[in-house]
Design an enzyme around this catalytic site. Sequence first.
Site, PDB file in Angstrom:
ATOM      1  N   CYS A 101      32.418  -4.992  -0.045  1.00 47.66           N
ATOM      2  CA  CYS A 101      31.146  -5.388   0.756  1.00 47.66           C
ATOM      3  C   CYS A 101      30.418  -6.304  -0.306  1.00 47.66           C
ATOM      4  CB  CYS A 101      30.354  -4.003   0.577  1.00 47.66           C
ATOM      5  SG  CYS A 101      28.516  -4.409   1.482  1.00 47.66           S
ATOM      6  N   HIS A 143      32.681  -1.733   9.772  1.00 44.02           N
ATOM      7  CA  HIS A 143      32.108  -1.845   8.654  1.00 44.02           C
ATOM      8  C   HIS A 143      30.458  -2.083   8.886  1.00 44.02           C
ATOM      9  CE1 HIS A 143      31.892  -3.262   4.175  1.00 44.02           C
ATOM     10  NE2 HIS A 143      30.744  -3.774   4.593  1.00 44.02           N
ATOM     11  N   GLU A 144      30.444  -3.527   9.811  1.00 42.57           N
ATOM     12  CA  GLU A 144      29.045  -3.990   9.921  1.00 42.57           C
ATOM     13  C   GLU A 144      28.021  -3.266  10.662  1.00 42.57           C
ATOM     14  OE1 GLU A 144      28.436  -6.410   7.948  1.00 42.57           O
ATOM     15  OE2 GLU A 144      30.630  -7.211   7.479  1.00 42.57           O
ATOM     16  N   HIS A 147      26.115  -0.756   8.537  1.00 40.88           N
ATOM     17  CA  HIS A 147      25.230  -1.397   7.910  1.00 40.88           C
ATOM     18  C   HIS A 147      23.795  -1.194   8.700  1.00 40.88           C
ATOM     19  CE1 HIS A 147      26.516  -3.051   4.219  1.00 40.88           C
ATOM     20  NE2 HIS A 147      27.645  -3.852   4.829  1.00 40.88           N
TER      21      HIS A 147
HETATM   22 ZN    ZN Z   1      29.056  -4.599   3.913  1.00 40.64          ZN
END
Ligand code: ZN
Length: 175
Positions: A101, A143-144, A147
């Site tokens: 990341c 993953h995004e 966030h």
């Molecule tokens: Zn990330």
Amino acid sequence: MPELLDVIELGNPILRQKAQWVEAVQSERIQTLVDNLLVTVKDANGVGIAAPQVAQSDRLFIVASRPNLRYPHAPTMEPTAMINPQILTHSDETVKGWEGCLSIPGIRGQVPRYQAIEVEYTDRNGKRHKQELTDFVARIFQHELDHLDGIVFVDRLESTQDMITEREYQRILVD
Ligand code: ZN
């Protein structure tokens, strides 16, 4: 001209906030943010970047899978801005794979993710898309999306044993 944005790192409270739904996709602020994220992710050798990583708490991210120094085996795709993204359905199967990341430099982890997901998102022109994503691109999306909910990949590790340094990761890659 698009400009490179500073990427904030773990410890900055913005990374732990739930991002806001984007109402005005066509607004100058959002369009400029998309342009700037596109150049920032490319410059950083990333395969994705989410708005909260540049201290903008908006529900949007870029998925930009391509082989680069940080992910030499990534598939190639046109970098895509995904606004107000959601997962509609997902496979039962999860797979573990390496993630890093831009907001957690120097660390890699083996993170379990759904192998396949059906997703929906709005593109930068305001059009809603439904799409099936698999494997590495599905991994980037998950993953995004995390966030946007204040979650980072180290939160998803099954064990701290699944975490290694970037230098050791680079050593594994060349083996
Ligand atoms: Zn990330």
